[in-house]
Design a protein around this motif. Structure first.
Motif, PDB file in Angstrom:
ATOM      1  N   UNK A  63      26.234  -8.797  23.900  1.00 17.57           N
ATOM      2  CA  UNK A  63      27.125  -8.557  22.773  1.00 17.57           C
ATOM      3  C   UNK A  63      26.407  -8.202  21.471  1.00 17.57           C
ATOM      4  N   UNK A  64      25.338  -8.903  21.065  1.00 16.22           N
ATOM      5  CA  UNK A  64      24.702  -8.547  19.784  1.00 16.22           C
ATOM      6  C   UNK A  64      24.174  -7.115  19.760  1.00 16.22           C
ATOM      7  N   UNK A  65      23.607  -6.672  20.875  1.00 13.55           N
ATOM      8  CA  UNK A  65      23.087  -5.301  20.937  1.00 13.55           C
ATOM      9  C   UNK A  65      24.239  -4.305  20.978  1.00 13.55           C
ATOM     10  N   UNK A  66      25.285  -4.639  21.730  1.00 11.67           N
ATOM     11  CA  UNK A  66      26.460  -3.763  21.802  1.00 11.67           C
ATOM     12  C   UNK A  66      27.113  -3.625  20.436  1.00 11.67           C
ATOM     13  N   UNK A  67      27.167  -4.714  19.689  1.00 10.77           N
ATOM     14  CA  UNK A  67      27.763  -4.665  18.342  1.00 10.77           C
ATOM     15  C   UNK A  67      26.965  -3.744  17.421  1.00 10.77           C
ATOM     16  N   UNK A  68      25.645  -3.793  17.545  1.00  7.71           N
ATOM     17  CA  UNK A  68      24.798  -2.921  16.728  1.00  7.71           C
ATOM     18  C   UNK A  68      25.056  -1.457  17.053  1.00  7.71           C
ATOM     19  N   UNK A  69      25.163  -1.149  18.358  1.00  8.79           N
ATOM     20  CA  UNK A  69      25.429   0.231  18.770  1.00  8.79           C
ATOM     21  C   UNK A  69      26.794   0.698  18.289  1.00  8.79           C
ATOM     22  N   UNK A  70      27.797  -0.171  18.390  1.00  8.89           N
ATOM     23  CA  UNK A  70      29.138   0.202  17.930  1.00  8.89           C
ATOM     24  C   UNK A  70      29.134   0.518  16.439  1.00  8.89           C
ATOM     25  N   UNK A  71      28.391  -0.265  15.666  1.00  7.82           N
ATOM     26  CA  UNK A  71      28.316  -0.014  14.233  1.00  7.82           C
ATOM     27  C   UNK A  71      27.580   1.285  13.933  1.00  7.82           C
ATOM     28  N   UNK A  72      26.532   1.571  14.711  1.00  6.11           N
ATOM     29  CA  UNK A  72      25.743   2.778  14.497  1.00  6.11           C
ATOM     30  C   UNK A  72      26.555   4.040  14.722  1.00  6.11           C
ATOM     31  N   UNK A  73      27.520   3.973  15.655  1.00  6.31           N
ATOM     32  CA  UNK A  73      28.315   5.156  15.992  1.00  6.31           C
ATOM     33  C   UNK A  73      29.778   5.010  15.567  1.00  6.31           C
ATOM     34  N   UNK A  74      30.041   4.131  14.631  1.00  3.54           N
ATOM     35  CA  UNK A  74      31.401   3.970  14.121  1.00  3.54           C
ATOM     36  C   UNK A  74      31.796   5.171  13.269  1.00  3.54           C
ATOM     37  N   UNK A  75      33.082   5.425  13.119  1.00  5.52           N
ATOM     38  CA  UNK A  75      33.515   6.533  12.253  1.00  5.52           C
ATOM     39  C   UNK A  75      32.906   6.406  10.855  1.00  5.52           C
ATOM     40  N   UNK A  76      32.335   7.493  10.390  1.00  3.13           N
ATOM     41  CA  UNK A  76      31.728   7.517   9.077  1.00  3.13           C
ATOM     42  C   UNK A  76      30.273   7.106   9.044  1.00  3.13           C
ATOM     43  N   UNK A  77      29.745   6.586  10.162  1.00  2.00           N
ATOM     44  CA  UNK A  77      28.336   6.197  10.206  1.00  2.00           C
ATOM     45  C   UNK A  77      27.450   7.442  10.237  1.00  2.00           C
ATOM     46  N   UNK A  78      26.185   7.273   9.875  1.00  2.00           N
ATOM     47  CA  UNK A  78      25.270   8.415   9.785  1.00  2.00           C
ATOM     48  C   UNK A  78      24.494   8.585  11.096  1.00  2.00           C
ATOM     49  N   UNK A  79      25.218   8.879  12.167  1.00  2.00           N
ATOM     50  CA  UNK A  79      24.565   9.126  13.445  1.00  2.00           C
ATOM     51  C   UNK A  79      24.175  10.604  13.555  1.00  2.00           C
ATOM     52  N   UNK A  80      23.236  10.885  14.462  1.00  2.00           N
ATOM     53  CA  UNK A  80      22.774  12.267  14.635  1.00  2.00           C
ATOM     54  C   UNK A  80      23.889  13.142  15.181  1.00  2.00           C
ATOM     55  N   UNK A  81      24.031  14.313  14.602  1.00  3.75           N
ATOM     56  CA  UNK A  81      25.061  15.256  15.032  1.00  3.75           C
ATOM     57  C   UNK A  81      24.412  16.574  15.467  1.00  3.75           C
ATOM     58  N   UNK A  82      25.115  17.356  16.284  1.00  2.00           N
ATOM     59  CA  UNK A  82      24.557  18.638  16.736  1.00  2.00           C
ATOM     60  C   UNK A  82      24.256  19.569  15.569  1.00  2.00           C
ATOM     61  N   UNK A  83      23.280  20.442  15.792  1.00  3.91           N
ATOM     62  CA  UNK A  83      22.972  21.489  14.818  1.00  3.91           C
ATOM     63  C   UNK A  83      23.120  22.840  15.495  1.00  3.91           C
ATOM     64  N   UNK A  84      23.533  23.821  14.722  1.00  2.00           N
ATOM     65  CA  UNK A  84      23.739  25.185  15.221  1.00  2.00           C
ATOM     66  C   UNK A  84      23.005  26.136  14.292  1.00  2.00           C
ATOM     67  N   UNK A  85      22.035  26.873  14.834  1.00  2.07           N
ATOM     68  CA  UNK A  85      21.246  27.804  14.025  1.00  2.07           C
ATOM     69  C   UNK A  85      21.140  29.149  14.733  1.00  2.07           C
ATOM     70  N   UNK A  86      21.208  30.221  13.966  1.00  5.26           N
ATOM     71  CA  UNK A  86      21.127  31.571  14.521  1.00  5.26           C
ATOM     72  C   UNK A  86      19.912  32.309  13.981  1.00  5.26           C
ATOM     73  N   UNK A  87      19.296  33.117  14.844  1.00  7.63           N
ATOM     74  CA  UNK A  87      18.149  33.918  14.440  1.00  7.63           C
ATOM     75  C   UNK A  87      18.055  35.156  15.316  1.00  7.63           C
ATOM     76  N   UNK A  88      18.183  36.314  14.701  1.00  5.80           N
ATOM     77  CA  UNK A  88      17.988  37.599  15.376  1.00  5.80           C
ATOM     78  C   UNK A  88      18.785  37.710  16.674  1.00  5.80           C
TER      79      UNK A  88
END
Length: 289
Positions: A63-88
């Motif tokens: 539970x303590x580790x699961x709670x940390x993960x839930x907080x990390x990916x909660x709405x509005x949290x600063x989790x890593x998001x996909x990036x889209x970049x174009x070149x030539x």
């Protein structure tokens, strides 16, 4: 205790939950559950049961580790998001791992990616690179929703249980349906070849996404073999908030082929040079050349 009954019902779905060895482990666990006075004293047992029922892709998250993960990916949290970049004429989508389970978090992860893909279409004359090299898994439905416009319509990827039952995910006009969350609509698909980058760090849900592109026309896989966790997990939240993650099936690509090992790339390349190899493959047939 209820905790044990819930856990055993889920564990019985595991791909290895059968035969004398499992029955013995199961019976001993039931006795332990009855005698337990706290959830915490069962944590070690739960880890053993997860491995016994589902193999190395299964796990127990206290539970303590699961709670940390839930907080990390909660709405509005600063989790890593996909990036889209174009070149030539080539657009690269880097798809990071994502462990969120709330609809709002999934939308934060997927919807901006869909809109970035839409915006990149006019600048993408040669094709698309989907970078899964660092994707260690999580919520496959969110990841597929994010890149849905790159997938052809129809059945894209399936799961087969040990009993032989099959469940398929479908893509329709860039939207991938799923059994757990609200479908995120896209309203468009892209027309162009796709190079999928993988490495030994591409695991679990990352491999599920790669499997969804297997068999699609004008698609190739570039890099190194994946980590080999091409099995499907179910996650049960237990009364104390702990997570029981049990492997219950295997991946199927759109041709019906079952996977139970690493995905092998079509073009083998080191981690650092895989993007260059993918770019070269795309430009070899680029319509602007």
């Amino acid at each position: 205790m209820e905790y044990g009954a819930l856990a055993i019902a889920e564990l019985d779905k595991g791909i290895h939950a059968q035969g004398p060895q499992w029955e013995s482990q199961r019976a001993a666990a039931l006795d332990r559950f009855e005698a337990a006075e706290s959830y915490e004293e069962l944590y070690g047992l739960m880890s053993q049961l997860a491995s016994g029922a589902g193999g190395e892709h299964s796990s127990f998250v206290p539970a303590p580790i699961a709670d940390t993960s839930r907080a990390q990916y909660a709405p509005g949290a600063r989790f890593a998001k996909p990036t889209v970049t174009s070149s030539q004429g080539v657009t690269t989508i880097a798809l990071p791992a994502f462990l969120g389970t709330e609809q709002a978090s999934i939308e934060e992860y997927a919807e901006p990616t869909i809109e970035s893909i839409r915006a990149a279409v006019p600048n993408t004359s040669c094709g698309w690179i989907l970078d899964l090299r660092a994707n260690r898994g999580g919520n496959a439905y969110a990841m597929l929703a994010a890149v849905g416009p790159l997938l052809d319509d129809g059945d894209i990827v399936g799961i087969r249980t040990k009993a032989g039952a099959e469940t398929w995910l479908r893509s329709d006009d860039g939207a991938v349906d799923n059994p757990l969350y609200e479908t995120i609509e896209a309203g468009f698909t892209v027309d162009g070849p796709v190079a999928v980058l993988t490495s030994s760090s591409t695991l679990s849900a990352g491999e599920f996404v790669a499997t969804a592109f297997q068999g699609q026309a004008d698609t190739t896989r570039v890099g190194k073999p994946t980590g080999g966790f091409t099995t499907s997990n179910e996650t049960l939240t237990l009364p104390d908030g702990s997570l029981l993650i049990v492997t219950t099936g295997w991946y199927l690509d759109r041709t019906g082929r079952l996977y139970d090992e690493a995905l092998i790339p079509d073009i083998v390349a080191p981690y650092t040079s895989a993007p260059e190899e993918a770019d070269a493959w795309l430009r070899a047939t680029c319509r602007d050349q």
